[in-house]
Scaffold this motif. Structure first.
Motif, PDB file in Angstrom:
ATOM      1  N   ILE A  95       0.846  -1.198   0.000  1.00 30.86           N
ATOM      2  CA  ILE A  95       0.000   0.000   0.000  1.00 30.86           C
ATOM      3  C   ILE A  95       0.882   1.249   0.000  1.00 30.86           C
ATOM      4  O   ILE A  95       2.044   1.204   0.399  1.00 30.86           O
ATOM      5  CB  ILE A  95      -0.977   0.049   1.206  1.00 30.86           C
ATOM      6  CG1 ILE A  95      -0.203  -0.014   2.533  1.00 30.86           C
ATOM      7  CG2 ILE A  95      -1.990  -1.064   1.134  1.00 30.86           C
ATOM      8  CD1 ILE A  95      -1.086   0.305   3.729  1.00 30.86           C
ATOM      9  N   ASP A  96       0.272   2.351  -0.442  1.00 35.46           N
ATOM     10  CA  ASP A  96       1.000   3.625  -0.490  1.00 35.46           C
ATOM     11  C   ASP A  96       1.260   4.146   0.923  1.00 35.46           C
ATOM     12  O   ASP A  96       0.517   3.862   1.856  1.00 35.46           O
ATOM     13  CB  ASP A  96       0.161   4.677  -1.251  1.00 35.46           C
ATOM     14  CG  ASP A  96       0.170   4.398  -2.736  1.00 35.46           C
ATOM     15  OD1 ASP A  96       1.044   3.623  -3.184  1.00 35.46           O
ATOM     16  OD2 ASP A  96      -0.704   4.936  -3.432  1.00 35.46           O
ATOM     17  N   GLU A  98       0.880   7.186   2.116  1.00 33.47           N
ATOM     18  CA  GLU A  98      -0.216   8.007   2.651  1.00 33.47           C
ATOM     19  C   GLU A  98      -1.403   7.153   3.100  1.00 33.47           C
ATOM     20  O   GLU A  98      -2.068   7.484   4.069  1.00 33.47           O
ATOM     21  CB  GLU A  98      -0.719   9.019   1.600  1.00 33.47           C
ATOM     22  CG  GLU A  98       0.149  10.245   1.453  1.00 33.47           C
ATOM     23  CD  GLU A  98       1.176  10.084   0.350  1.00 33.47           C
ATOM     24  OE1 GLU A  98       1.480   8.927  -0.041  1.00 33.47           O
ATOM     25  OE2 GLU A  98       1.681  11.112  -0.131  1.00 33.47           O
ATOM     26  N   ASP A  99      -1.669   6.054   2.371  1.00 34.52           N
ATOM     27  CA  ASP A  99      -2.781   5.177   2.756  1.00 34.52           C
ATOM     28  C   ASP A  99      -2.507   4.527   4.109  1.00 34.52           C
ATOM     29  O   ASP A  99      -3.424   4.304   4.900  1.00 34.52           O
ATOM     30  CB  ASP A  99      -3.008   4.102   1.693  1.00 34.52           C
ATOM     31  CG  ASP A  99      -3.653   4.678   0.433  1.00 34.52           C
ATOM     32  OD1 ASP A  99      -4.231   5.791   0.529  1.00 34.52           O
ATOM     33  OD2 ASP A  99      -3.567   4.040  -0.620  1.00 34.52           O
ATOM     34  N   GLY A 103      -5.196   5.666   6.424  1.00 28.56           N
ATOM     35  CA  GLY A 103      -6.178   4.587   6.335  1.00 28.56           C
ATOM     36  C   GLY A 103      -6.898   4.602   5.004  1.00 28.56           C
ATOM     37  O   GLY A 103      -6.990   5.645   4.352  1.00 28.56           O
ATOM     38  N   THR A 104      -7.400   3.446   4.596  1.00 29.83           N
ATOM     39  CA  THR A 104      -8.108   3.352   3.320  1.00 29.83           C
ATOM     40  C   THR A 104      -8.854   2.020   3.257  1.00 29.83           C
ATOM     41  O   THR A 104      -8.820   1.237   4.206  1.00 29.83           O
ATOM     42  CB  THR A 104      -7.110   3.461   2.138  1.00 29.83           C
ATOM     43  OG1 THR A 104      -7.831   3.490   0.907  1.00 29.83           O
ATOM     44  CG2 THR A 104      -6.149   2.284   2.104  1.00 29.83           C
ATOM     45  N   THR A 105      -9.542   1.792   2.165  1.00 26.65           N
ATOM     46  CA  THR A 105     -10.164   0.495   1.909  1.00 26.65           C
ATOM     47  C   THR A 105      -9.616  -0.024   0.582  1.00 26.65           C
ATOM     48  O   THR A 105      -9.552   0.735  -0.381  1.00 26.65           O
ATOM     49  CB  THR A 105     -11.699   0.623   1.803  1.00 26.65           C
ATOM     50  OG1 THR A 105     -12.156   1.243   3.003  1.00 26.65           O
ATOM     51  CG2 THR A 105     -12.354  -0.724   1.680  1.00 26.65           C
ATOM     52  N   VAL A 106      -9.202  -1.278   0.552  1.00 22.37           N
ATOM     53  CA  VAL A 106      -8.601  -1.836  -0.658  1.00 22.37           C
ATOM     54  C   VAL A 106      -9.387  -3.076  -1.071  1.00 22.37           C
ATOM     55  O   VAL A 106      -9.755  -3.901  -0.229  1.00 22.37           O
ATOM     56  CB  VAL A 106      -7.120  -2.218  -0.405  1.00 22.37           C
ATOM     57  CG1 VAL A 106      -6.511  -2.863  -1.636  1.00 22.37           C
ATOM     58  CG2 VAL A 106      -6.305  -0.995  -0.009  1.00 22.37           C
ATOM     59  N   ASN A 187     -10.339  -3.321   5.065  1.00 21.71           N
ATOM     60  CA  ASN A 187     -10.296  -2.013   5.714  1.00 21.71           C
ATOM     61  C   ASN A 187      -8.950  -1.826   6.377  1.00 21.71           C
ATOM     62  O   ASN A 187      -8.560  -2.620   7.230  1.00 21.71           O
ATOM     63  CB  ASN A 187     -11.399  -1.905   6.767  1.00 21.71           C
ATOM     64  CG  ASN A 187     -12.730  -1.615   6.123  1.00 21.71           C
ATOM     65  OD1 ASN A 187     -12.827  -0.771   5.224  1.00 21.71           O
ATOM     66  ND2 ASN A 187     -13.749  -2.328   6.556  1.00 21.71           N
ATOM     67  N   ALA A 190      -5.944   3.774   9.939  1.00 22.88           N
ATOM     68  CA  ALA A 190      -4.870   4.770   9.907  1.00 22.88           C
ATOM     69  C   ALA A 190      -3.764   4.373  10.862  1.00 22.88           C
ATOM     70  O   ALA A 190      -4.023   3.904  11.968  1.00 22.88           O
ATOM     71  CB  ALA A 190      -5.429   6.142  10.287  1.00 22.88           C
TER      72      ALA A 190
END
Ligand SMILES: [Zn+2]
Ligand SMILES: [Zn+2]
Length: 340
Positions: A95-96, A98-99, A103-106, A187, A190
């Motif tokens: 993952i990047d 910043e993600d 936090g992010t959803t992939v 999910n 962060a």
């Protein structure tokens, strides 16, 4: 109840026995814990309840069985035909930067086995059924005589099932399973970092003989950032300044993950001078607050000078004191600090 603490005030021994009894009950009432207890004893249950991911939690009897042919001595002739929990799976996800911070959803496509629909996971062509295993005569295990020991082993022909199929399923060739790609949403909270493990319950391999599925573990690999280095929850970056900014002081534009900010560079700043910008680091993944951002100053001497600049530097040379003292001993410590 005999050992219950309420009936035995100030009786330490009774308290210990009560704890033991309580532990035994919780172990026996939870099949997964129980199998961990059977394999590893007290310690396995004290940890994370025998979740099964820890690579050290392999079946000891399997290993000993491999090496010495004695494995099933430890399992007490345990048959393998009952329901078993499916294997855990691992999925490596990059993952990047910043993600990971915000936090992010992939969406991922994770492969796993699923029961063959044609034979309903049995491996036999529908309508053909199974026949008793001729090697073990349906017992699922065989007895070996090795010098003075007699050793029970899982039957190699039927793998402990006690029966073998007459005709293999034409769709899965008798495997009972085939590989499917499953779309899953992950999910990502962060503050995660490289090596963070996220568990997706019941997304692992299906359990043999109707057992519960294993879990899927997503292992994160966070990509580097071109500007920021991450140490735990703190971020570090290096900001070049020229000699006049360093000598005179300046208003400096510095990057943060949320855009530029201005900080004041005091006069006389050196290479290695460090500022802390509070709460501009990485959020704590299971808590509150954020780490800090450290800005390291890097004084750059111009590599090329035009005519006007050269004249000014020559004037400076004539008025600045000559630095001819040997460097202090402490400089190596400072250099180490700077490259932290
Ligand atoms: Zn057999
Ligand atoms: Zn099949």
């Amino acid at each position: 109840m005999e050992h219950h603490p309420d009936r035995n005030p100030n009786n330490h021994e009774a308290e210990e026995r009560f704890k033991e009894a309580a532990e035994a009950y919780s172990v026996l009432s939870d099949p997964q814990k129980r199998s961990a207890y059977d394999r590893f004893g007290h310690q396995a249950v004290q940890g994370n309840g025998g979740g099964g991911f820890d690579p050290s939690q392999v079946d000891l009897s399997d290993i000993l069985g491999e090496f010495f042919g004695l494995g099933d001595m430890f399992g007490g002739g345990r048959r393998r035909s009952g329901p078993q929990r499916g294997e855990d799976l691992r999925y490596d996800l990059a993952i990047d930067f910043e993600d990971a911070v915000f936090g992010t959803t992939v969406d991922i496509q994770a492969p796993r086995l699923e029961a063959c629909k044609h034979c309903k996971g049995k491996g036999a062509e529908p309508g053909t059924g199974a026949t008793t295993c001729p090697t073990c005569r349906g017992r699922g295990e065989v007895l070996y005589q090795q010098s003075f020991l007699s050793v029970r082993r899982t039957c190699g022909q039927c793998n402990g099932a006690g029966e073998i199929i007459k005709k293999r399923c034409t769709v899965c060739r008798g495997e009972g399973y085939h590989q499917v790609e499953r779309k899953l949403k992950v999910n990502i909270p962060a503050g995660v970092d490289s090596g963070t493990r996220l568990r997706l319950s019941n997304e692992g391999q299906p359990g043999p003989n109707g057992g519960p599925p294993g879990d899927l573990y997503v292992i994160l690999k966070v990509q580097d950032h071109p500007v920021f280095d991450r140490h735990g929850n703190d971020l570090h970056c290096r900001i070049p300044v020229n000699v006049s900014q360093a000598a005179l002081g300046a208003e400096l534009q510095i990057p943060t993950l949320e855009g530029a900010e201005t900080v004041k560079l005091p006069e006389g700043s050196q290479t290695g001078t460090k500022f802390r910008v509070r709460s501009k680091g990485v959020p704590h993944v299971n808590g509150h607050g954020r780490g800090d951002l450290y800005v390291h100053i890097d004084v750059k001497v111009p590599a090329k000078l035009n005519k006007a600049q050269r004249e000014l530097f020559e004037k400076l040379r004539d008025v600045l004191p000559v630095e001819n003292e040997p460097a202090e001993k402490g400089i190596f410590e400072k250099v180490k600090d700077y490259f932290m």
